[in-house]
Scaffold this motif. Structure first.
Motif, PDB file in Angstrom:
ATOM      1  N   LEU A  94      15.938  55.932  26.567  1.00  8.34           N
ATOM      2  CA  LEU A  94      15.067  54.912  26.294  1.00  8.34           C
ATOM      3  C   LEU A  94      15.319  54.225  24.970  1.00  8.34           C
ATOM      4  N   GLN A  95      15.524  52.933  24.580  1.00 10.36           N
ATOM      5  CA  GLN A  95      15.736  52.385  23.395  1.00 10.36           C
ATOM      6  C   GLN A  95      14.403  52.148  22.815  1.00 10.36           C
ATOM      7  N   LEU A  96      14.426  52.011  21.460  1.00  9.52           N
ATOM      8  CA  LEU A  96      13.178  51.874  20.691  1.00  9.52           C
ATOM      9  C   LEU A  96      12.428  50.557  21.000  1.00  9.52           C
ATOM     10  N   MET A  97      13.180  49.418  21.189  1.00 11.36           N
ATOM     11  CA  MET A  97      12.790  48.301  21.306  1.00 11.36           C
ATOM     12  C   MET A  97      12.115  48.098  22.930  1.00 11.36           C
ATOM     13  N   THR A  98      12.667  48.810  23.796  1.00 13.69           N
ATOM     14  CA  THR A  98      12.219  48.887  25.027  1.00 13.69           C
ATOM     15  C   THR A  98      11.093  49.721  24.942  1.00 13.69           C
ATOM     16  N   ALA A  99      11.022  50.776  24.358  1.00 10.50           N
ATOM     17  CA  ALA A  99       9.651  51.786  24.274  1.00 10.50           C
ATOM     18  C   ALA A  99       8.471  50.848  23.524  1.00 10.50           C
ATOM     19  N   ALA A 100       8.950  50.057  22.632  1.00 12.52           N
ATOM     20  CA  ALA A 100       7.566  49.085  22.127  1.00 12.52           C
ATOM     21  C   ALA A 100       7.198  48.089  22.913  1.00 12.52           C
ATOM     22  N   GLY A 119      20.585  55.724  15.081  1.00 17.46           N
ATOM     23  CA  GLY A 119      21.315  55.619  13.979  1.00 17.46           C
ATOM     24  C   GLY A 119      20.602  55.564  12.792  1.00 17.46           C
ATOM     25  N   ASP A 120      21.221  55.325  11.369  1.00 18.28           N
ATOM     26  CA  ASP A 120      20.471  55.519  10.178  1.00 18.28           C
ATOM     27  C   ASP A 120      19.854  54.115   9.892  1.00 18.28           C
ATOM     28  N   MET A 121      18.550  53.870  10.420  1.00 16.65           N
ATOM     29  CA  MET A 121      17.818  52.737  10.155  1.00 16.65           C
ATOM     30  C   MET A 121      17.303  52.629   8.981  1.00 16.65           C
ATOM     31  N   PRO A 122      17.381  51.571   7.992  1.00 12.90           N
ATOM     32  CA  PRO A 122      16.682  51.515   6.734  1.00 12.90           C
ATOM     33  C   PRO A 122      15.143  51.538   6.660  1.00 12.90           C
ATOM     34  N   ASN A 123      14.788  50.855   7.704  1.00 10.67           N
ATOM     35  CA  ASN A 123      13.227  50.573   7.795  1.00 10.67           C
ATOM     36  C   ASN A 123      12.667  51.131   9.220  1.00 10.67           C
ATOM     37  N   VAL A 124      11.431  51.456   8.949  1.00  6.24           N
ATOM     38  CA  VAL A 124      10.824  51.455  10.260  1.00  6.24           C
ATOM     39  C   VAL A 124      10.798  50.293  11.218  1.00  6.24           C
ATOM     40  N   PRO A 125      11.072  50.565  12.645  1.00  2.01           N
ATOM     41  CA  PRO A 125      11.126  49.489  13.556  1.00  2.01           C
ATOM     42  C   PRO A 125       9.635  48.879  13.539  1.00  2.01           C
ATOM     43  N   ALA A 126       9.454  47.764  12.879  1.00  2.00           N
ATOM     44  CA  ALA A 126       8.341  47.095  12.677  1.00  2.00           C
ATOM     45  C   ALA A 126       7.414  46.979  14.035  1.00  2.00           C
ATOM     46  N   CYS A 127       8.042  46.608  15.043  1.00  2.00           N
ATOM     47  CA  CYS A 127       7.371  46.167  16.261  1.00  2.00           C
ATOM     48  C   CYS A 127       6.891  47.536  16.976  1.00  2.00           C
ATOM     49  N   LEU A 128       7.674  48.353  17.051  1.00  5.14           N
ATOM     50  CA  LEU A 128       7.138  49.811  17.485  1.00  5.14           C
ATOM     51  C   LEU A 128       6.075  50.463  16.670  1.00  5.14           C
ATOM     52  N   LEU A 129       6.034  50.466  15.558  1.00  4.64           N
ATOM     53  CA  LEU A 129       4.778  50.993  14.798  1.00  4.64           C
ATOM     54  C   LEU A 129       3.653  49.929  14.877  1.00  4.64           C
ATOM     55  N   THR A 130       3.849  48.735  14.862  1.00  5.01           N
ATOM     56  CA  THR A 130       2.595  47.988  15.218  1.00  5.01           C
ATOM     57  C   THR A 130       2.102  48.225  16.471  1.00  5.01           C
ATOM     58  N   ALA A 131       2.901  48.377  17.461  1.00  5.17           N
ATOM     59  CA  ALA A 131       2.405  48.428  18.832  1.00  5.17           C
ATOM     60  C   ALA A 131       1.819  49.952  18.948  1.00  5.17           C
ATOM     61  N   LEU A 132       2.219  50.759  18.111  1.00  5.09           N
ATOM     62  CA  LEU A 132       1.616  52.151  18.020  1.00  5.09           C
ATOM     63  C   LEU A 132       0.214  52.242  17.459  1.00  5.09           C
ATOM     64  N   ASN A 133       0.181  51.595  16.215  1.00  5.28           N
ATOM     65  CA  ASN A 133      -1.286  51.496  15.797  1.00  5.28           C
ATOM     66  C   ASN A 133      -2.191  50.812  16.468  1.00  5.28           C
ATOM     67  N   ARG A 134      -1.791  49.796  17.238  1.00  2.10           N
ATOM     68  CA  ARG A 134      -2.804  49.320  18.062  1.00  2.10           C
ATOM     69  C   ARG A 134      -3.494  50.246  19.346  1.00  2.10           C
ATOM     70  N   LEU A 135      -3.109  51.233  19.499  1.00  3.03           N
ATOM     71  CA  LEU A 135      -3.529  51.957  20.501  1.00  3.03           C
ATOM     72  C   LEU A 135      -4.539  52.783  20.040  1.00  3.03           C
ATOM     73  N   ILE A 153      10.954  56.968  14.674  1.00  3.62           N
ATOM     74  CA  ILE A 153      10.355  55.706  14.330  1.00  3.62           C
ATOM     75  C   ILE A 153      10.082  55.456  12.674  1.00  3.62           C
ATOM     76  N   PHE A 154      10.649  56.510  11.869  1.00  3.04           N
ATOM     77  CA  PHE A 154      10.851  56.502  10.621  1.00  3.04           C
ATOM     78  C   PHE A 154      12.440  56.817  10.003  1.00  3.04           C
ATOM     79  N   CYS A 155      12.864  56.215   9.100  1.00  2.23           N
ATOM     80  CA  CYS A 155      14.161  56.509   8.605  1.00  2.23           C
ATOM     81  C   CYS A 155      14.343  58.238   8.415  1.00  2.23           C
ATOM     82  N   ARG A 156      15.364  58.513   8.849  1.00  6.53           N
ATOM     83  CA  ARG A 156      15.619  59.942   8.609  1.00  6.53           C
ATOM     84  C   ARG A 156      15.514  60.498   7.175  1.00  6.53           C
ATOM     85  N   THR A 157      15.730  59.673   6.134  1.00  7.65           N
ATOM     86  CA  THR A 157      15.809  59.971   4.872  1.00  7.65           C
ATOM     87  C   THR A 157      14.649  59.974   4.125  1.00  7.65           C
ATOM     88  N   ALA A 158      13.588  59.544   4.998  1.00  2.54           N
ATOM     89  CA  ALA A 158      12.207  59.111   4.405  1.00  2.54           C
ATOM     90  C   ALA A 158      11.179  60.174   4.978  1.00  2.54           C
TER      91      ALA A 158
END
Length: 215
Positions: free
Chosen positions: A36-42, A62-78, A90-95
């Motif tokens: 499942l892709q992150l955008m679909t999960a969101a 992949g190595d995303m530079p930022n948190v997928p904003a839409c996914l984290l926003t959806a999660l924080n509403r739960l 949902i977070f950059c692997r280097t952070a």
């Protein structure tokens, strides 16, 4: 009515999105994983705002530079009480995310983190020990890499903690012996080799393509 939904592919997820927008309001337990892709999960999480129990096992993209904003926003509403999550999705692997600063993690009482690296390095890095509302916590332990100081901080500072499940790849008895050597012989600790996926497997039928379960 569908109360438990398990989705592990884009095909299954698209079918749920297209055909069950009304049923999604009744979903209480949701498991998202596989390919499942992150955008679909969101999108699915946005539809299922009434869930109480979420297993978010999607893989990093992949190595995303930022948190997928839409996914984290959806999660924080739960308003979850139970969460099992792959943080690297949902977070950059280097952070290293500081969990107490994220509303989602301040709500749950039962938390499972899939990756062992949350117990590596500096004990204060992820702030797990400051999630004092937790009653049940499940973490992966690797004896040679896990920081005993962080386990001790969790046991000391999480005043409401009733159970600390330590999932292992090494032998259970070896980890139990390691804990005693490190002064972590606490009755709240339970060491197990059980995979977290096993709980969700028991909810499915024999057909691996089944994604929704009517209760």
């Amino acid at each position: 009515m569908y109360r438990t939904v398990i989705l592990t592919s884009e095909f299954q997820a698209r079918g749920f999105i297209d055909s069950r927008p009304l049923a999604s309001a009744k979903v209480k337990s949701l498991c998202l994983g596989g390919t499942l892709q992150l955008m679909t999960a969101a999108h699915i999480i946005e539809l299922c705002q009434s869930i109480d129990d979420l297993a978010l096992w999607v893989l990093p993209e992949g190595d995303m530079p930022n948190v997928p904003a839409c996914l984290l926003t959806a999660l924080n509403r739960l308003s979850l009480s139970r969460l099992s999550v792959r943080l690297s999705a949902i977070f950059c692997r280097t952070a290293t995310p500081y969990l107490p600063s994220i509303p989602l993690f301040g709500k749950v009482t039962h938390l499972e983190l899939l990756e062992g690296w949350v117990l590596w390095g500096f004990p204060q890095a992820t702030g797990i020990h400051q999630l004092t509302q937790l009653t049940h916590l499940s973490l992966r332990v690797v004896a040679r890499q896990t920081a005993p100081a962080l386990l001790q901080m969790i046991l000391t500072e999480c005043a409401s903690l009733e159970v600390l499940v330590l999932r292992v790849i090494d032998g259970v008895e070896d980890i139990e012996a390691w804990l005693k050597v490190k002064g972590l012989d606490d009755p709240r600790i339970m060491v197990t080799a059980t995979d977290p996926h096993n709980f969700w497997d028991c909810l499915t039928s024999d057909d691996s393509e089944t994604t929704t379960i009517a209760l």
